[in-house]
Every structure is written in C-alpha cells, then in structure tokens.
Design a protein around this motif. Structure first.
Motif, PDB file in Angstrom:
ATOM      1  N   LYS A 486       0.815  -1.211   0.000  1.00  0.00           N
ATOM      2  CA  LYS A 486       0.000   0.000   0.000  1.00  0.00           C
ATOM      3  C   LYS A 486       0.852   1.267   0.000  1.00  0.00           C
ATOM      4  N   ILE A 487       1.931   1.278   0.773  1.00  0.00           N
ATOM      5  CA  ILE A 487       2.699   2.523   0.920  1.00  0.00           C
ATOM      6  C   ILE A 487       3.819   2.663  -0.105  1.00  0.00           C
ATOM      7  N   THR A 488       4.040   1.622  -0.904  1.00  0.00           N
ATOM      8  CA  THR A 488       5.078   1.701  -1.925  1.00  0.00           C
ATOM      9  C   THR A 488       4.792   2.868  -2.873  1.00  0.00           C
ATOM     10  N   GLY A 489       5.754   3.727  -3.057  1.00  0.00           N
ATOM     11  CA  GLY A 489       5.592   4.882  -3.921  1.00  0.00           C
ATOM     12  C   GLY A 489       5.078   6.119  -3.227  1.00  0.00           C
ATOM     13  N   ASN A 490       4.685   5.994  -1.952  1.00  0.00           N
ATOM     14  CA  ASN A 490       4.217   7.163  -1.208  1.00  0.00           C
ATOM     15  C   ASN A 490       5.433   7.907  -0.664  1.00  0.00           C
ATOM     16  N   PRO A 491       5.680   9.119  -1.127  1.00  0.00           N
ATOM     17  CA  PRO A 491       6.911   9.818  -0.717  1.00  0.00           C
ATOM     18  C   PRO A 491       6.898  10.292   0.730  1.00  0.00           C
ATOM     19  N   TRP A 492       5.727  10.281   1.367  1.00  0.00           N
ATOM     20  CA  TRP A 492       5.630  10.799   2.718  1.00  0.00           C
ATOM     21  C   TRP A 492       5.832   9.730   3.791  1.00  0.00           C
ATOM     22  N   ILE A 493       5.872   8.480   3.412  1.00  0.00           N
ATOM     23  CA  ILE A 493       5.916   7.391   4.384  1.00  0.00           C
ATOM     24  C   ILE A 493       7.270   6.696   4.367  1.00  0.00           C
ATOM     25  N   THR A 494       7.875   6.553   5.535  1.00  0.00           N
ATOM     26  CA  THR A 494       9.054   5.685   5.677  1.00  0.00           C
ATOM     27  C   THR A 494       8.797   4.707   6.815  1.00  0.00           C
ATOM     28  N   TYR A 495       9.469   3.568   6.747  1.00  0.00           N
ATOM     29  CA  TYR A 495       9.255   2.563   7.784  1.00  0.00           C
ATOM     30  C   TYR A 495      10.503   1.730   8.004  1.00  0.00           C
ATOM     31  N   TYR A 496      10.587   1.176   9.199  1.00  0.00           N
ATOM     32  CA  TYR A 496      11.518   0.104   9.538  1.00  0.00           C
ATOM     33  C   TYR A 496      10.693  -1.065  10.046  1.00  0.00           C
ATOM     34  N   ALA A 497      11.058  -2.281   9.673  1.00  0.00           N
ATOM     35  CA  ALA A 497      10.365  -3.466  10.171  1.00  0.00           C
ATOM     36  C   ALA A 497      11.386  -4.562  10.456  1.00  0.00           C
ATOM     37  N   LEU A 498      11.225  -5.210  11.598  1.00  0.00           N
ATOM     38  CA  LEU A 498      12.112  -6.294  12.020  1.00  0.00           C
ATOM     39  C   LEU A 498      11.290  -7.395  12.657  1.00  0.00           C
ATOM     40  N   ASN A 499      11.749  -8.623  12.533  1.00  0.00           N
ATOM     41  CA  ASN A 499      11.149  -9.692  13.326  1.00  0.00           C
ATOM     42  C   ASN A 499      12.154 -10.163  14.364  1.00  0.00           C
ATOM     43  N   ARG A 500      11.734 -11.120  15.186  1.00  0.00           N
ATOM     44  CA  ARG A 500      12.587 -11.577  16.286  1.00  0.00           C
ATOM     45  C   ARG A 500      13.911 -12.138  15.778  1.00  0.00           C
TER      46      ARG A 500
END
Length: 600
Positions: A486-500
């Motif tokens: 969903k957020i791919t290409g949205n210039p206003w959104i950044t994220y970090y994601a990690l699992n255990r």
C-alpha cells in the motif's frame, strides 16, 4: 587504589563526590560516553561506578568501561556486580577480569528478580542475596577488593520490614563490606534518621547518600515509581506547573540537588555524595559549581590561559629530562581535562534532553536505565489482573484496546498511562488494534504548537514545537506485506520493520536519522529530542521482543495463553511507520482505513 583508603585519606572537613554511569546501548553511545568521561575527569570525583545489566547482560561492556575510565581518564573505577539470574562462572569471570584490569572496587548487589516471572528462583543456589556475593569475594580474593553494598533509607522496595532491612545491611558489613551507597532519595530527614539507626546497630563504615539531579519530569516519575520512593509533596507541587518545560525541570533539578547536598553537608556533617549522572554531564557539573566544590567554567578558563602562558617550556623540558642514572623519569600521562567539546565539536549539552528509546542513539544517555534490565515493570499479580489470560487473537486485541481506552494502566512495553496528546488519536489507535495492528507507540502530527501548550508543549517558554505522526505496532507477516504494498511509492511514508530473528525491511534507501519531534526557541538552535533511525530501532527491537517472553513467563508453560504469546512473539513483525507531512494530521491514518489493506 581502594575507595575506602581514598575516603580515609580525604581531608575530613572537605566534601568528596563520586559519579555513576551505565553502559550505553549502542557502540556510538559508548564512544561518546568516553568523550564525556574525558571532559568530566576535570571535576575530580573520588571514584566512578559503572552499573551491571540484569543477568550479567553487560559484563563485557561494564568491565571495559571500568578499565578504560581508570586507565585513560584517571577515574578510580568501581564495578557493580549482581548475582540475580547469574551463574557462578559469570561472576568468577567478571571478578577475574576486574582484577586483571587493576580494578579494586566492587559494589556487590543482589539485583532485583525479573518482574515478569511469577515465581523467581536464583540461577545458582550459592548466590541468592548480596551477602553471598560479599562472602564469596572475600573467600576467593581476600582483601584485594574493596567491597561496597547498597543501603535503602526508605526500606528495600519489596520489603515491609525496615528493621530487618537494617539487620541485613549490618550482616553485609560484618561479612566484609567497607562502604555503603544508598538508594536515591529526596527526603533529607528520611536519610538522616535512617543513618542514625545504622550507627545505633553498629554499622561504622562510610555511608554515601545517592543523589540524582532531576533530568526530566517523565524519567523522574518513572524511576521514582519503579523504586517506590516517597517524594515530598513540595517537590511534586514545584514540578507540576513546569513539567512541560524541560529546561525549567532541569534547572529545578539542579537547585533541588544543591539544596539536598547543602543541607546534608552543612547541617548533618555528611561529607560524601554519589551522583547518578544518567550518562549526562551538564546538570552534574552545575550542581558541583553551585556548591563551590569545583571551579566555574569562567574560573577554569582563566586558569587554563594562565597555565598555557607559563608552563609550555617547563613541560617540554620535563619530558626529555633524564634521571641521574640515565633512566627516563616516571611521569603521569597528560590528560587535557579542559576540553569542553567532543571530537565532533559538540558541546557538553548536545544531548541534554534525552527522550528514551527515540532519542539520539549516538547519545550516551540513549535508552533508559533501571535496576531490572529487560523485564516487566509491575508485580506479577498486578500484571495478571490487568492482562488477564487471553487465549485468542481477539482477546489479545482487547488487552491492547483496554490500554488505549485507559481501562488498564500498563502494557508490557509501558508501565504508565498514555500521555494526554494521545487523546487526539485515541479512536484511531482503537480501530488500528481492532484490525490486528497491536500498537506500542505513537504520536499525533503537530504543526507549531506553543511550547507552553499543556498537551503538546515542551522546552523553554516562548517557542514552538512540531511533530511528525508516527505509529509503531506488531503485525502479522500477511498484514505487513499488504501494508508495504500500500505505501510503496508514497513519498511521505518511511518505515523500519524487524522480526525476532533479525530479518529487516525498510523503504529508506540512504540511511539518515529522522527527527520526528523538534522545537524552535528564541536564541537557540533547533532542538530535536526525538529521532527515529535504524540503529535505535534495532537496539529497541531486542528489548521489545524480550518483553513478549517476559509476558509469557506469567503463565504456565504450554498453557493456551503462553502458546498464543509465544506464537506472536516468534512470528509477528515490529514496524515503525513515520508520516513526514506534519501539516496533514490524517495522512498516516488514511493508509490503514481507506481501502482493503486492513483486511485480515
């Protein structure tokens, strides 16, 4: 040199003081702490103590800090050592490494049982109390180490019998402890009466009161609640009207520490003080300057200029001069104690307003220290009352929703109710949890609120504060993949994601810190107390997942609740998502609520 020998040789009419530091969570923080130690060495503390993480989790970093501080910066080091959840070999290793590094001082502590476990047993039957550690050190090392122990003027936090606490302290001294450092306190009379009781029962060793200048309102309340301290009403009343003004709180913290120490020194003949620095510098220096224990910055500058005019030739000749037998003279290393900036040119207060785990991960004060390490911060019986026994995902969602709605006051990741600013996004967070995004941190967007604002304000008066909206949550892999799409290409959104397991996802191509809270104040540079970056997120990830495990420990193994928590902890992802358009308060929520990205 042993601390007790330094105390005994100290001029009786003069004050002495010591500093306490904790191991930073990141390598960058440790590097910057060493710069800070270098600058703080000019304050000439009698010694510096370095804390020890729960279960020996910081053994290598703590011993390295002790050795470096002693060897390079001239501090007499005292290593904290706890025996809770530590096997015998870990204790033996720590003591042997301390001796090899020339460290002669140990603060022997039991440590606190993990608060996320309903039933606690020690890892080693030989070490269940601090006195066991004192006896072991004396048996194995004789009088090589100078041993200190902890004292509790308000009583041990988990004990209801203060007289028995005093007897235990006397036993530790009789077993070989040579000095006492007390738990923090803010009521002078409480300490004075407790010290009298100590002397009555025959405790004759030096007792050094622990003093912590207040660095921030929320961190102060958190620490005092964890340690179950009694805070005089006049202190709480003084803090209430300024609690949103970070600088005013720090100024008050300095004045309060000066008042406490002055009263102990002038009225009760207390000569030693142990200052808990929280790895920060400026407040400690100001306390000592106001007490006239050290010269002011202006006085040091005058002395520095005077020495530079008169000593260059003498130092040069002294270095090359030989002794009569032809050997080189014995000289102490030259340490430039006057440096007021680190190697990057930053002043001592570049991180003066730390903001927990979302502060600058390069700061020595990044993260928060307490006596328990990674564990639940509330007693097991309370935790079970709050969180019940969820056996399905829907029941688990309800636990998170109850916290958002204020029906329960804590989650494993936060032991205090939400801040008032959450009211602006409370309904959004409830919906988010209903969709299966289990939220653990968030903030609304703010575009230029006054710094005096009772909800959003912070920092000095007369300024304006800003916030980017962000939200952090645990999410299933299926929903994570939908969200990323969903957020791919949205210039206003950044994220970090990690699992255990450490698997990592992000849409940030060039790694750089992102300020999500900042303030503009008259006559000051822009202040950025809240920064989200990869290094801080990864440091937090380990703690966040460890708290799932601590939550599991409240329930019998293989019970439905334990299995549910274990499954989510092992398979769900932790994601932090930032919306950078802070003038659009709804932008971050549109990605969750406007299409089928939420479908489970």
């Amino acid at each position: 040199m042993k601390i007790i020998d330094k105390i005994n040789s100290h001029e009786p009419s003069k004050a002495f003081y010591s500093f306490e530091y904790f191991p930073p969570k990141t390598d960058e923080g440790l590097t910057n702490l060493y710069d800070r130690l270098k600058r703080m060495s000019f304050l000439n503390p009698l010694f510096a103590s370095f804390t020890w993480g729960a279960g020996g989790s910081t053994i290598d970093r703590t011993t390295d800090m002790c050795a470096t501080a002693q060897t390079l910066y001239g501090f007499e080091s005292c290593m904290h050592l706890t025996c809770t959840n530590v096997v015998r070999t870990t204790i033996e290793k720590a003591l042997e490494e301390a001796k090899s590094a020339g460290i002669q001082n140990i603060l022997a502590l039991r440590g606190d049982p993990p608060r996320g476990q309903e039933y606690w047993t020690s890892c080693d039957d030989d070490f269940t109390h601090a006195i066991d550690l004192v006896r072991f050190i004396r048996k194995e090392y004789g009088d090589y180490f100078c041993i200190g122990v902890a004292g509790y003027p308000e009583g041990y936090p988990d004990s209801d019998d203060k007289n028995q606490d005093l007897k235990y302290l006397k036993e530790k001294v009789d077993a070989g402890a040579e000095f006492v450092i007390t738990q923090l306190f803010y009521n002078v009379d409480t300490f004075v009466e407790w010290e009298k009781e100590c002397r009555k029962i025959g405790i004759k060793v030096p007792i050094i009161p622990g003093i912590m200048p207040i660095q921030g309102y929320h961190s102060f309340r958190r620490i005092t609640n964890l340690c179950k301290m009694n805070i005089p009403s006049e202190i709480l009343d003084a803090l209430e009207p300024i609690k949103h003004d970070d600088q005013a709180v720090k100024d008050y913290g300095v004045s309060l520490a000066v008042s406490i120490i002055s009263k102990l020194f002038n009225e009760h003949n207390v000569r030693g003080f142990h200052l808990c620095t929280m790895n920060l510098e400026k407040s400690v220096r100001l306390v000592l300057e106001k007490l006239k224990f050290v010269p002011t910055e202006e006085e040091r500058n005058l002395r520095r200029r005077s020495r530079r005019r008169s000593s260059v030739g003498f130092v040069s000749n002294d270095i090359i001069r030989q002794e009569p037998d032809g050997s080189l003279p014995t000289v102490k290393p030259v340490i430039w104690k006057e440096q007021s900036e680190d190697y990057l040119g930053r002043s001592e207060d570049w991180d003066n307003f730390p903001n927990g785990r979302w502060g600058d991960a390069r700061s020595p004060a990044f993260g928060e220290l307490d006596g328990y390490g990674v564990s639940l911060r509330i007693p097991p019986e309370q935790a079970l009352e709050y969180w019940q026994r969820p056996t399905t995902l829907d029941e688990l969602k309800q636990v998170f929703k109850s916290y958002i709605l204020g029906d329960i006051p804590a989650l494993p990741w936060y032991e205090e109710p939400l801040f008032a600013e959450t009211e602006a996004i409370r309904s959004k967070l409830v919906r988010l949890n209903e969709l299966g995004y289990l939220t653990v941190s968030s903030q609304p967007a703010v575009n230029g609120a006054k710094s005096e604002d009772p909800i959003y304000g912070w920092g000095p008066k007369g300024g304006y504060v800003y916030q980017k909206a962000f939200v952090e949550f645990f999410v299933s892999l299926e929903n994570l993949e939908k969200l990323i799409k969903k957020i791919t290409g949205n210039p206003w959104i950044t994220y970090y994601a990690l699992n255990r397991n450490g698997d990592f996802k992000t849409n940030i191509k060039e790694e750089a810190p992102s300020a999500v809270t900042w303030g503009v104040f008259p006559g000051k540079e822009i202040v950025q107390p809240t920064i989200i970056e990869q290094v801080s997120f990864k440091a937090w990830k380990d703690e966040a997942y460890a708290l799932w495990t601590e939550w599991e420990h409240l329930y019998p193994k293989n019970s439905p609740t334990q299995k549910l928590l274990n499954d989510i902890g092992n398979n769900w992802w932790l994601i932090n998502l930032v919306h950078h358009n802070y003038v659009d308060p709804e932008g971050i929520w549109d990605i969750f609520f406007n299409d089928d990205v939420n479908n489970e």
